[in-house]
Scaffold this active site. Structure first.
Site, PDB file in Angstrom:
ATOM      1  N   HIS A 361       0.840  -1.203   0.000  1.00  0.00           N
ATOM      2  CA  HIS A 361       0.000   0.000   0.000  1.00  0.00           C
ATOM      3  C   HIS A 361       0.874   1.251   0.000  1.00  0.00           C
ATOM      4  O   HIS A 361       0.707   2.145  -0.843  1.00  0.00           O
ATOM      5  CB  HIS A 361      -0.917  -0.017   1.220  1.00  0.00           C
ATOM      6  N   GLU A 362       1.810   1.326   0.939  1.00  0.00           N
ATOM      7  CA  GLU A 362       2.647   2.525   1.044  1.00  0.00           C
ATOM      8  C   GLU A 362       3.532   2.709  -0.185  1.00  0.00           C
ATOM      9  O   GLU A 362       3.698   3.822  -0.696  1.00  0.00           O
ATOM     10  CB  GLU A 362       3.506   2.472   2.314  1.00  0.00           C
ATOM     11  N   HIS A 365       1.728   4.115  -3.153  1.00  0.00           N
ATOM     12  CA  HIS A 365       1.625   5.576  -3.124  1.00  0.00           C
ATOM     13  C   HIS A 365       2.823   6.206  -3.834  1.00  0.00           C
ATOM     14  O   HIS A 365       2.693   7.240  -4.506  1.00  0.00           O
ATOM     15  CB  HIS A 365       1.564   6.082  -1.681  1.00  0.00           C
ATOM     16  N   TYR A 376      -4.335  14.575  -3.534  1.00  0.00           N
ATOM     17  CA  TYR A 376      -4.759  13.857  -2.335  1.00  0.00           C
ATOM     18  C   TYR A 376      -5.924  14.552  -1.652  1.00  0.00           C
ATOM     19  O   TYR A 376      -5.852  14.933  -0.485  1.00  0.00           O
ATOM     20  CB  TYR A 376      -3.569  13.712  -1.394  1.00  0.00           C
ATOM     21  N   GLU A 385      -5.902   6.524  -2.597  1.00  0.00           N
ATOM     22  CA  GLU A 385      -5.958   5.518  -1.545  1.00  0.00           C
ATOM     23  C   GLU A 385      -6.454   4.165  -2.077  1.00  0.00           C
ATOM     24  O   GLU A 385      -5.965   3.111  -1.677  1.00  0.00           O
ATOM     25  CB  GLU A 385      -6.870   5.989  -0.414  1.00  0.00           C
ATOM     26  N   ASP A 459     -10.689  14.128   6.683  1.00  0.00           N
ATOM     27  CA  ASP A 459     -10.113  13.066   5.861  1.00  0.00           C
ATOM     28  C   ASP A 459      -9.830  13.560   4.437  1.00  0.00           C
ATOM     29  O   ASP A 459      -9.990  12.829   3.464  1.00  0.00           O
ATOM     30  CB  ASP A 459     -11.048  11.852   5.835  1.00  0.00           C
ATOM     31  N   HIS A 464      -9.890   8.264   2.613  1.00  0.00           N
ATOM     32  CA  HIS A 464      -9.837   6.903   3.141  1.00  0.00           C
ATOM     33  C   HIS A 464     -11.218   6.252   3.221  1.00  0.00           C
ATOM     34  O   HIS A 464     -11.312   5.036   3.391  1.00  0.00           O
ATOM     35  CB  HIS A 464      -9.218   6.883   4.542  1.00  0.00           C
TER      36      HIS A 464
END
Length: 540
Positions: A361-362, A365, A376, A385, A459, A464
């Site tokens: 996931h990271e 990005h 974002y 995301e 958020d 998210h």
């Protein structure tokens, strides 16, 4: 003087040239600056009779100039600047342009022209801000870059000592109905409240116009063996060195991959690459580092082997991770340069580097930052995301959950066995602050009927939360055609067709077009992709 809302016009992947508003088909964020009344007219799709000559970009501009009425792009030869040209594995060529005013880029505005393997112009997509070209915008700043950087640092309460020097760029920034000449300043730091801030400072008055935090929260090479957080045995590449006074030392440095600068894992407590006196990494303190190092290599190999991508930037950039970050820190994040993992509090979460899907996931990005660069916020941020979650479940392919390996005993006892679920998003509740902006049920949404109309202050407009809608679409597609084909389609969607301001409808069209590119018009894969988005209420 009457102000006009400046909204991006999206050149999307519909096969018709008629226009309609995004509000007809999708729930929209409340921030009017972003996309209320934004037209989503066309993905211009046709064969261009004139073949490419020596200048692909030149022919692309010729086409755009001849078709101003169809695309809405005014004076493209003057107002578009070539950003890059890429040829993909299918033999197609893609020319990406930035919208500019007097050579200054318009923030978030990109147009992509696509050529077939036979050098025929077949489609155009992207977004631009109509009307900007007609305004008399003075693109000569009166404030200095130094003052803008100081204003940006003050606005985000940055610490005095920064790990990286701020990076600034002069842009035209459409915001709240006006076009501003601004310095876009990226301020990046760790500390108690880590930040990857983008701050827009008026280049004439020195005032901060807008800001948002894009922290995205999850000498000889030697074969070593280590134990991970959950007790798994890991084979990892380390570097063996002889250090004066310490004898032989092994470090979490892997420079064994040709064309890759390296994979390096640091200890956030001292800022140094983790080392050990033995090739056997079993001590409990070392385990988060072992997992981060091992998982980084697994993700690198996935993108390399499945998508022929050389690291996060496709140019061999170093893959850097930090472990042991913070105190009982229940999070992981990509800060625009590196992965950072907390150790968890031992109750709700264990050390987050234990999760292969968290690492994927990271790191995804990072891939996104170096491809579509999805802003974002709101729907583009939710796509950011979502793609990170989707590739998390493609790399860690055992299930459709994200974070199932990092949940602590208290979380599991409370029924929270993962962070998010692509197969059943509504199994988990959202933060109580978000409930009033949804349908009242307070669950993660899996359909546009359940979209959370969150403001920018919560958020980042639902990045998210609303991401679970496109997550669920991907799950439905993957169940129909398999994860491998899903990965091919969504990787192409991300790296070929999406642009910084793409929304859910754009993602649908781009995914379907990617399926057509890969598997053919009328293919089962293209049909399954359309069905997946239909099932979650994302239409053209």
């Amino acid at each position: 003087m009457k102000k006009k809302f400046i909204v991006p016009v999206i050149l999307s992947s519909a096969l018709v040239a008629s226009s309609f508003t995004a509000t007809n088909v999708l729930a929209q964020p409340t921030d009017k600056t972003w996309n209320e009344n934004a037209n989503v007219p066309i993905f211009v799709k046709e064969k261009f009779a004139k073949k490419r000559t020596s200048s692909n970009a030149s022919n692309a501009l010729d086409y755009l100039e001849e078709n101003e009425k169809k695309t809405g792009l005014k004076n493209p030869k003057k107002n578009l600047k070539q950003k890059e040209t890429e040829k993909d594995s299918l033999g197609m060529t893609h020319v990406r342009f930035s919208q500019t005013i007097n050579g200054v880029p318009v923030e978030g505005a990109e147009v992509v022209v696509h050529y077939s393997e036979n050098d025929e112009l077949v489609s155009v997509n992207g977004s631009h801000f109509p009307g900007v070209e007609e305004e008399a915008i003075d693109t000569t700043p009166s404030e200095s870059v130094m003052k803008a950087v100081q204003a940006a640092k003050k606005a985000v309460e940055a610490p005095e000592q920064l790990e990286y020097n701020p990076v600034s760029e002069l842009v035209v920034y459409p915001f709240d109905g006006e076009n501003h000449l601004a310095y876009k300043v990226n301020v990046n730091f760790l500390g108690e409240k880590p930040g990857n801030w983008f701050v827009f400072v008026n280049a004439n008055s020195g005032e901060v116009i807008d800001q948002y935090n894009a922290i995205m929260h999850a000498d000889d090479i030697h074969q070593s063996v280590g134990t991970g957080v959950l007790g798994d045995q890991r084979k990892i590449h380390t570097t063996k060195e002889n250090q004066s006074g310490q004898g032989t030392v092994f470090s979490l440095s892997d420079e064994s991959h040709e064309g890759l600068e390296g994979i390096y894992t640091f200890d956030a407590n001292d800022g140094e690459i983790m080392t050990h006196h033995s090739a056997s990494w079993k001590d409990e303190y070392l385990r988060p580092g072992v997992d981060a190092h091992y998982n980084s290599e697994q993700v690198y190999e996935y993108f390399h082997d499945e998508h022929d991508r050389n690291s996060l930037d496709d140019n061999g950039m170093a893959i850097i991770s930090y472990v042991h970050y913070g105190d009982n820190y229940n999070n992981a994040f990509w800060n625009g340069r590196q992965m950072t993992y907390g150790d968890g509090d031992g109750l709700f979460m264990v050390p987050l580097s234990a999760g292969l899907d968290v690492a994927a996931h990271e790191m995804t990005h990072g891939v996104i930052s170096n491809s579509a660069n999805l802003q974002y916020r709101f729907q583009s941020g939710a796509l950011n995301e979502s793609f990170a979650d989707i590739f998390g479940t493609l790399v860690d392919a055992d299930d459709w959950e994200v974070g199932e390996d990092i949940m602590g005993p208290d979380a599991k006892e409370d029924g929270r066995v993962s962070l998010r679920s692509l197969s059943d998003p509504s199994k988990y509740p959202v933060n109580a602050d978000y409930v009033p902006y949804g349908n009242g049920e307070g669950k993660y949404p899996s359909h546009m009927d359940e979209f959370y109309d969150l403001p920018r202050s919560l958020d980042n407009g639902g990045v998210h939360i609303n991401s679970s809608i496109t997550n669920h679409a991907a799950y439905l597609i993957g169940e129909e055609i398999g994860k491998e084909k899903l990965g091919q389609i969504f990787y192409r969607t991300l790296t070929v067709y999406l642009t910084p301001t793409s929304n859910f409808s754009d993602a649908r069209k781009a995914a379907i077009q990617s399926a057509v590119d890969l598997y053919g018009e009328g293919s089962a894969e293209a049909a399954a992709t359309a069905d997946g988005f239909d099932s979650v209420g994302i239409y053209e």
